[in-house]
Design a protein around this motif. Structure first.
Motif, PDB file in Angstrom:
ATOM      1  N   MET A 115      47.724  -2.582  -5.147  1.00 29.79           N
ATOM      2  CA  MET A 115      48.547  -3.767  -4.922  1.00 29.79           C
ATOM      3  C   MET A 115      49.847  -3.732  -5.709  1.00 29.79           C
ATOM      4  SD  MET A 115      47.428  -7.755  -5.044  1.00 29.79           S
ATOM      5  CE  MET A 115      46.224  -7.717  -3.750  1.00 29.79           C
ATOM      6  N   ARG A 116      49.891  -2.975  -6.778  1.00 27.96           N
ATOM      7  CA  ARG A 116      51.076  -2.986  -7.641  1.00 27.96           C
ATOM      8  C   ARG A 116      52.178  -2.035  -7.184  1.00 27.96           C
ATOM      9  NH1 ARG A 116      47.814  -1.495 -12.784  1.00 27.96           N
ATOM     10  NH2 ARG A 116      47.051  -0.082 -11.177  1.00 27.96           N
ATOM     11  N   ARG A 117      51.862  -1.184  -6.188  1.00 29.86           N
ATOM     12  CA  ARG A 117      52.921  -0.277  -5.742  1.00 29.86           C
ATOM     13  C   ARG A 117      53.120  -0.338  -4.228  1.00 29.86           C
ATOM     14  NH1 ARG A 117      51.158   4.466  -4.440  1.00 29.86           N
ATOM     15  NH2 ARG A 117      53.169   5.394  -4.845  1.00 29.86           N
ATOM     16  N   ILE A 138      41.332   0.511   8.557  1.00 30.07           N
ATOM     17  CA  ILE A 138      41.195  -0.779   7.868  1.00 30.07           C
ATOM     18  C   ILE A 138      41.963  -0.660   6.549  1.00 30.07           C
ATOM     19  CG2 ILE A 138      39.595  -2.424   6.807  1.00 30.07           C
ATOM     20  CD1 ILE A 138      37.362  -1.247   8.591  1.00 30.07           C
ATOM     21  N   PRO A 139      43.131  -1.329   6.423  1.00 25.95           N
ATOM     22  CA  PRO A 139      43.885  -1.208   5.172  1.00 25.95           C
ATOM     23  C   PRO A 139      43.341  -2.162   4.097  1.00 25.95           C
ATOM     24  CG  PRO A 139      45.250  -2.130   6.949  1.00 25.95           C
ATOM     25  CD  PRO A 139      43.839  -2.142   7.425  1.00 25.95           C
ATOM     26  N   VAL A 140      43.111  -1.624   2.913  1.00 29.45           N
ATOM     27  CA  VAL A 140      42.610  -2.429   1.802  1.00 29.45           C
ATOM     28  C   VAL A 140      43.577  -2.282   0.617  1.00 29.45           C
ATOM     29  CG1 VAL A 140      40.747  -2.658   0.104  1.00 29.45           C
ATOM     30  CG2 VAL A 140      40.193  -2.327   2.512  1.00 29.45           C
ATOM     31  N   VAL A 141      43.961  -3.429   0.049  1.00 31.45           N
ATOM     32  CA  VAL A 141      44.924  -3.422  -1.056  1.00 31.45           C
ATOM     33  C   VAL A 141      44.162  -3.814  -2.322  1.00 31.45           C
ATOM     34  CG1 VAL A 141      47.142  -4.319  -1.834  1.00 31.45           C
ATOM     35  CG2 VAL A 141      46.666  -4.160   0.620  1.00 31.45           C
ATOM     36  N   THR A 142      43.955  -2.835  -3.188  1.00 28.53           N
ATOM     37  CA  THR A 142      43.013  -3.053  -4.286  1.00 28.53           C
ATOM     38  C   THR A 142      43.694  -3.317  -5.647  1.00 28.53           C
ATOM     39  OG1 THR A 142      40.944  -2.277  -5.230  1.00 28.53           O
ATOM     40  CG2 THR A 142      42.659  -0.629  -4.906  1.00 28.53           C
ATOM     41  N   LYS A 143      42.851  -3.546  -6.649  1.00 27.52           N
ATOM     42  CA  LYS A 143      43.267  -3.879  -8.019  1.00 27.52           C
ATOM     43  C   LYS A 143      43.984  -5.225  -8.074  1.00 27.52           C
ATOM     44  CE  LYS A 143      43.101   0.980  -9.324  1.00 27.52           C
ATOM     45  NZ  LYS A 143      43.448   2.043 -10.245  1.00 27.52           N
ATOM     46  N   ALA A 144      43.592  -6.149  -7.174  1.00 27.65           N
ATOM     47  CA  ALA A 144      44.189  -7.481  -7.108  1.00 27.65           C
ATOM     48  C   ALA A 144      44.035  -8.231  -8.425  1.00 27.65           C
ATOM     49  CB  ALA A 144      43.540  -8.286  -5.990  1.00 27.65           C
ATOM     50  N   ASP A 145      42.959  -7.913  -9.169  1.00 27.37           N
ATOM     51  CA  ASP A 145      42.712  -8.622 -10.442  1.00 27.37           C
ATOM     52  C   ASP A 145      43.793  -8.373 -11.471  1.00 27.37           C
ATOM     53  OD1 ASP A 145      41.495  -6.270 -12.389  1.00 27.37           O
ATOM     54  OD2 ASP A 145      41.000  -5.943 -10.284  1.00 27.37           O
ATOM     55  N   LYS A 146      44.608  -7.330 -11.254  1.00 25.80           N
ATOM     56  CA  LYS A 146      45.630  -6.992 -12.247  1.00 25.80           C
ATOM     57  C   LYS A 146      46.878  -7.865 -12.107  1.00 25.80           C
ATOM     58  CE  LYS A 146      44.263  -2.274 -13.224  1.00 25.80           C
ATOM     59  NZ  LYS A 146      44.230  -2.027 -14.685  1.00 25.80           N
ATOM     60  N   LEU A 147      46.918  -8.724 -11.060  1.00 21.33           N
ATOM     61  CA  LEU A 147      48.100  -9.552 -10.835  1.00 21.33           C
ATOM     62  C   LEU A 147      47.729 -11.036 -10.796  1.00 21.33           C
ATOM     63  CD1 LEU A 147      49.804  -7.488  -7.981  1.00 21.33           C
ATOM     64  CD2 LEU A 147      50.418  -7.491 -10.385  1.00 21.33           C
ATOM     65  N   SER A 148      48.729 -11.884 -11.087  1.00 25.94           N
ATOM     66  CA  SER A 148      48.516 -13.333 -10.989  1.00 25.94           C
ATOM     67  C   SER A 148      48.422 -13.705  -9.519  1.00 25.94           C
ATOM     68  CB  SER A 148      49.693 -14.073 -11.616  1.00 25.94           C
ATOM     69  OG  SER A 148      50.849 -13.856 -10.825  1.00 25.94           O
ATOM     70  N   ARG A 149      47.898 -14.892  -9.238  1.00 27.56           N
ATOM     71  CA  ARG A 149      47.738 -15.332  -7.859  1.00 27.56           C
ATOM     72  C   ARG A 149      49.086 -15.317  -7.117  1.00 27.56           C
ATOM     73  NH1 ARG A 149      44.593 -19.628  -4.965  1.00 27.56           N
ATOM     74  NH2 ARG A 149      43.075 -19.549  -6.629  1.00 27.56           N
ATOM     75  N   GLN A 150      50.131 -15.814  -7.799  1.00 28.01           N
ATOM     76  CA  GLN A 150      51.453 -15.882  -7.166  1.00 28.01           C
ATOM     77  C   GLN A 150      51.995 -14.490  -6.855  1.00 28.01           C
ATOM     78  OE1 GLN A 150      54.543 -17.406  -9.632  1.00 28.01           O
ATOM     79  NE2 GLN A 150      55.900 -17.836  -7.904  1.00 28.01           N
ATOM     80  N   PRO A 170      46.181  -6.087   6.205  1.00 21.21           N
ATOM     81  CA  PRO A 170      45.629  -5.546   4.962  1.00 21.21           C
ATOM     82  C   PRO A 170      44.790  -6.595   4.217  1.00 21.21           C
ATOM     83  CG  PRO A 170      48.033  -5.708   4.845  1.00 21.21           C
ATOM     84  CD  PRO A 170      47.642  -6.040   6.244  1.00 21.21           C
ATOM     85  N   ILE A 171      43.696  -6.136   3.621  1.00 16.33           N
ATOM     86  CA  ILE A 171      42.761  -7.032   2.944  1.00 16.33           C
ATOM     87  C   ILE A 171      42.946  -6.923   1.435  1.00 16.33           C
ATOM     88  CG2 ILE A 171      40.303  -7.567   2.606  1.00 16.33           C
ATOM     89  CD1 ILE A 171      39.841  -5.907   5.275  1.00 16.33           C
ATOM     90  N   PRO A 172      43.288  -8.038   0.747  1.00 17.36           N
ATOM     91  CA  PRO A 172      43.355  -7.967  -0.715  1.00 17.36           C
ATOM     92  C   PRO A 172      41.946  -7.814  -1.288  1.00 17.36           C
ATOM     93  CG  PRO A 172      43.905 -10.203   0.070  1.00 17.36           C
ATOM     94  CD  PRO A 172      43.623  -9.370   1.277  1.00 17.36           C
ATOM     95  N   PHE A 173      41.826  -6.941  -2.306  1.00 16.67           N
ATOM     96  CA  PHE A 173      40.496  -6.592  -2.808  1.00 16.67           C
ATOM     97  C   PHE A 173      40.548  -6.337  -4.313  1.00 16.67           C
ATOM     98  CE2 PHE A 173      37.342  -3.444  -4.030  1.00 16.67           C
ATOM     99  CZ  PHE A 173      36.179  -3.970  -3.478  1.00 16.67           C
ATOM    100  N   SER A 174      39.418  -6.544  -4.969  1.00 16.43           N
ATOM    101  CA  SER A 174      39.277  -6.114  -6.364  1.00 16.43           C
ATOM    102  C   SER A 174      37.842  -5.686  -6.619  1.00 16.43           C
ATOM    103  CB  SER A 174      39.641  -7.250  -7.328  1.00 16.43           C
ATOM    104  OG  SER A 174      39.124  -6.958  -8.615  1.00 16.43           O
ATOM    105  N   ALA A 175      37.692  -4.507  -7.206  1.00 11.39           N
ATOM    106  CA  ALA A 175      36.353  -4.034  -7.569  1.00 11.39           C
ATOM    107  C   ALA A 175      35.862  -4.806  -8.792  1.00 11.39           C
ATOM    108  CB  ALA A 175      36.393  -2.542  -7.860  1.00 11.39           C
ATOM    109  N   LYS A 176      36.790  -5.419  -9.515  1.00 11.54           N
ATOM    110  CA  LYS A 176      36.433  -6.136 -10.729  1.00 11.54           C
ATOM    111  C   LYS A 176      35.962  -7.557 -10.393  1.00 11.54           C
ATOM    112  CE  LYS A 176      38.186  -6.234 -15.404  1.00 11.54           C
ATOM    113  NZ  LYS A 176      39.375  -6.031 -16.231  1.00 11.54           N
TER     114      LYS A 176
END
Ligand code: GTP
Ligand code: MG
Length: 200
Positions: A115-117, A138-150, A170-176
């Motif tokens: 998600m950060r790049r 199926i596009p998945v955008v991961t590491k969402a937990d590393k960013l604020s909601r905004q 694309p689906i926002p995702f976090s393994a955390k």
């Protein structure tokens, strides 16, 4: 998706070593270190079934996992800037390409980005290539937990256009935090053939 069983089946580099299973498969692809193996563990509710690492290039072979004795999830080595010897890296492109072109039971590819790049030329080329061969993505955008909601919203709007030709948004995702887990399963289930009716 209810997980009754999940097991590692085999690692393979060449076609002859792929497991001979009749089950449909979903493969996981993306840049090295993006979180492919962590995504599979999260989907399967397992912490360490698939080996993960903070060192890019951890997954060096094609790894097959059988789920519910019904379908397989396939962890592919990462492409891009893996800190692995050039000789190894050179083999990965053909290894992944051979798998994607020849595996008849392949139902689709989960393509993972950070998600950060912004997705780069590697991702664009890969999406075009999958499109050319008619492979669902199926596009998945991961590491969402590393960013604020905004920031997450901002990044998703920026990333979405890269995936305009794929099968879903694309689906926002976090393994955390595990957000997005259900959505990823829903899309995977759409690509799998319907399960046979349970006999009564
Ligand atoms: P290769 O096999 O080397 O290509 O990497 P990979 O894409 O399989 O990535 P892996 O799952 O091994 O994760 C790489 C690193 O990112 C590990 O340190 C993980 O703990 C971390 N990671 C993966 N997903 C997430 C996530 O959603 N959030 C956070 N915070 N870290 C993550
Ligand atoms: Mg991996």
């Amino acid at each position: 998706m209810k997980i009754y069983s999940a097991a590692f089946v085999k690692s393979a580099a060449q076609t002859v070593h792929y497991p001979e299973m009749p089950f449909p498969e979903i493969a996981f692809a993306g840049r090295s270190n993006v979180g492919k193996s962590s995504l599979i563990n999260t989907l399967l509710n397992r912490k360490r079934l698939v080996k993960t690492s903070s060192t890019p290039g951890r997954t060096q072979l094609i790894n097959f996992f059988l789920v519910n004795d019904a379908f397989s999830l396939v962890d592919l080595p990462g492409y891009g800037y893996a800190k692995v010897p050039a000789s190894v890296k050179k083999k990965w492109g053909p290894m992944i390409e051979t798998y994607l072109r020849n595996r008849t039971q392949l139902m689709g590819v989960v393509l993972i980005v950070d998600m950060r790049r912004d997705p780069g030329p590697d991702e664009t080329r890969f999406i075009d290539w999958l499109h050319l061969y008619g492979i669902s993505v199926i596009p998945v955008v991961t590491k969402a937990d590393k960013l604020s909601r905004q920031k997450r919203h901002q990044r998703m709007s920026k990333i979405a256009p890269f995936f305009q030709h794929t099968d879903c948004l694309p689906i926002p995702f976090s393994a955390k935090s595990r957000i997005g887990r259900e959505a990823v399963w829903e899309h995977i289930e759409r690509l799998l053939p319907p399960a046979p009716e349970e006999s009564s």
